[in-house]
Design a protein around this motif. Structure first.
Motif, PDB file in Angstrom:
ATOM      1  N   ASN A  72      16.122   0.526  -4.149  1.00 15.54           N
ATOM      2  CA  ASN A  72      15.379   1.507  -3.348  1.00 15.54           C
ATOM      3  C   ASN A  72      14.003   1.828  -3.941  1.00 15.54           C
ATOM      4  OD1 ASN A  72      16.351   2.967  -5.541  1.00 15.54           O
ATOM      5  ND2 ASN A  72      16.665   4.827  -4.357  1.00 15.54           N
ATOM      6  N   THR A  73      13.541   0.979  -4.859  1.00 14.83           N
ATOM      7  CA  THR A  73      12.238   1.184  -5.491  1.00 14.83           C
ATOM      8  C   THR A  73      11.269   0.090  -5.051  1.00 14.83           C
ATOM      9  OG1 THR A  73      13.319   2.192  -7.403  1.00 14.83           O
ATOM     10  CG2 THR A  73      11.040   1.490  -7.699  1.00 14.83           C
ATOM     11  N   ILE A  74      10.043   0.493  -4.753  1.00 16.68           N
ATOM     12  CA  ILE A  74       9.007  -0.429  -4.314  1.00 16.68           C
ATOM     13  C   ILE A  74       7.853  -0.366  -5.313  1.00 16.68           C
ATOM     14  CG2 ILE A  74       7.412  -1.023  -2.445  1.00 16.68           C
ATOM     15  CD1 ILE A  74       9.476   0.748  -0.706  1.00 16.68           C
ATOM     16  N   TYR A  75       7.541  -1.514  -5.883  1.00 13.70           N
ATOM     17  CA  TYR A  75       6.444  -1.632  -6.841  1.00 13.70           C
ATOM     18  C   TYR A  75       5.275  -2.297  -6.118  1.00 13.70           C
ATOM     19  CZ  TYR A  75      10.281  -0.813 -10.049  1.00 13.70           C
ATOM     20  OH  TYR A  75      11.378  -0.272 -10.686  1.00 13.70           O
ATOM     21  N   VAL A  76       4.236  -1.529  -5.854  1.00 10.68           N
ATOM     22  CA  VAL A  76       3.099  -2.021  -5.078  1.00 10.68           C
ATOM     23  C   VAL A  76       2.001  -2.486  -6.027  1.00 10.68           C
ATOM     24  CG1 VAL A  76       1.392  -1.496  -3.302  1.00 10.68           C
ATOM     25  CG2 VAL A  76       3.644  -0.398  -3.222  1.00 10.68           C
ATOM     26  N   SER A  77       1.570  -3.732  -5.843  1.00  8.71           N
ATOM     27  CA  SER A  77       0.457  -4.274  -6.617  1.00  8.71           C
ATOM     28  C   SER A  77      -0.815  -3.507  -6.279  1.00  8.71           C
ATOM     29  CB  SER A  77       0.246  -5.747  -6.264  1.00  8.71           C
ATOM     30  OG  SER A  77       1.355  -6.511  -6.633  1.00  8.71           O
ATOM     31  N   GLY A  78      -1.791  -3.599  -7.150  1.00  8.69           N
ATOM     32  CA  GLY A  78      -3.055  -2.921  -6.920  1.00  8.69           C
ATOM     33  C   GLY A  78      -3.689  -3.332  -5.600  1.00  8.69           C
ATOM     34  N   GLN A  79      -4.005  -2.358  -4.793  1.00  5.58           N
ATOM     35  CA  GLN A  79      -4.640  -2.579  -3.488  1.00  5.58           C
ATOM     36  C   GLN A  79      -6.115  -2.231  -3.602  1.00  5.58           C
ATOM     37  OE1 GLN A  79      -2.892  -3.981  -0.841  1.00  5.58           O
ATOM     38  NE2 GLN A  79      -1.452  -4.216  -2.535  1.00  5.58           N
ATOM     39  N   ILE A  80      -6.941  -3.110  -3.063  1.00  6.34           N
ATOM     40  CA  ILE A  80      -8.384  -2.922  -3.138  1.00  6.34           C
ATOM     41  C   ILE A  80      -8.954  -2.749  -1.730  1.00  6.34           C
ATOM     42  CG2 ILE A  80      -8.660  -4.097  -5.344  1.00  6.34           C
ATOM     43  CD1 ILE A  80      -9.409  -6.626  -3.818  1.00  6.34           C
ATOM     44  N   GLY A  81     -10.213  -2.430  -1.670  1.00 11.91           N
ATOM     45  CA  GLY A  81     -10.873  -2.175  -0.390  1.00 11.91           C
ATOM     46  C   GLY A  81     -11.381  -3.425   0.284  1.00 11.91           C
ATOM     47  N   ARG A  82     -10.444  -4.304   0.648  1.00 11.98           N
ATOM     48  CA  ARG A  82     -10.820  -5.487   1.427  1.00 11.98           C
ATOM     49  C   ARG A  82      -9.962  -5.553   2.671  1.00 11.98           C
ATOM     50  NH1 ARG A  82      -8.666  -9.884  -2.836  1.00 11.98           N
ATOM     51  NH2 ARG A  82      -6.447  -9.462  -2.599  1.00 11.98           N
ATOM     52  N   ASN A  83     -10.504  -6.209   3.692  1.00  8.44           N
ATOM     53  CA  ASN A  83      -9.783  -6.316   4.952  1.00  8.44           C
ATOM     54  C   ASN A  83      -8.908  -7.572   4.973  1.00  8.44           C
ATOM     55  OD1 ASN A  83     -11.569  -8.460   5.486  1.00  8.44           O
ATOM     56  ND2 ASN A  83     -12.869  -7.200   6.790  1.00  8.44           N
ATOM     57  N   SER A  84      -8.242  -7.829   6.101  1.00  8.27           N
ATOM     58  CA  SER A  84      -7.328  -8.967   6.180  1.00  8.27           C
ATOM     59  C   SER A  84      -8.052 -10.310   6.088  1.00  8.27           C
ATOM     60  CB  SER A  84      -6.499  -8.898   7.462  1.00  8.27           C
ATOM     61  OG  SER A  84      -7.346  -8.919   8.583  1.00  8.27           O
ATOM     62  N   ALA A  85      -9.374 -10.312   6.307  1.00 10.02           N
ATOM     63  CA  ALA A  85     -10.170 -11.523   6.140  1.00 10.02           C
ATOM     64  C   ALA A  85     -10.639 -11.689   4.691  1.00 10.02           C
ATOM     65  CB  ALA A  85     -11.369 -11.498   7.085  1.00 10.02           C
TER      66      ALA A  85
END
Length: 132
Positions: free
Chosen positions: A29-42
């Protein structure tokens, strides 16, 4: 050990296939999210600064939703900033996404460069726990 599941939202397949990491990994039940940056799907950098911070949070939100979670499930937030003078702006944006108690734990770290590319100012890493 619990089964591990890669979490790959639509539009982030290139991260897994080309850059070779999971946007998140769900273990129990744990989710480890990688670093998210300010880029779009492209895979394009979003500017200006506030829009880039918003995009990073939107990417985090998308990863969490794909894993069956929400921003309310985040228990730990780690942010990397190329300029800590952006913290007031970052906190204004952050508070739009985390507006109820309990707030997640938070660590802010200064970094020289993110993603090996100039222009990125923020990276947001998170751990979320789903209710059992």
């Amino acid at each position: 050990m619990s089964d591990r599941e890669a979490v790959i939202p639509p539009g982030m397949e290139a991260v897994y296939e080309k850059i070779r990491y999971s946007p998140a990994v769900k273990v129990g039940n744990t989710i480890y999210v990688s670093g998210q940056i300010g880029r779009n799907s492209a895979m394009q950098l979003i500017e200006p600064r506030e829009a880039q911070i918003v995009q990073a949070f939107e990417n985090l939100k998308q990863v969490l939703e794909t894993a069956g979670a929400s921003m309310r499930d985040v228990v730990d937030l780690t942010t990397f900033h190329t300029d800590l003078r952006d913290l007031p702006l970052f906190m204004q944006v952050r508070d739009r996404y985390f507006d109820s108690d309990p707030l997640p734990a938070w660590t802010a770290i200064g970094a020289h460069m993110l993603c090996g590319s100039p222009g990125y100012i923020i990276e947001i890493k998170a751990v979320a726990v789903l209710s059992k």
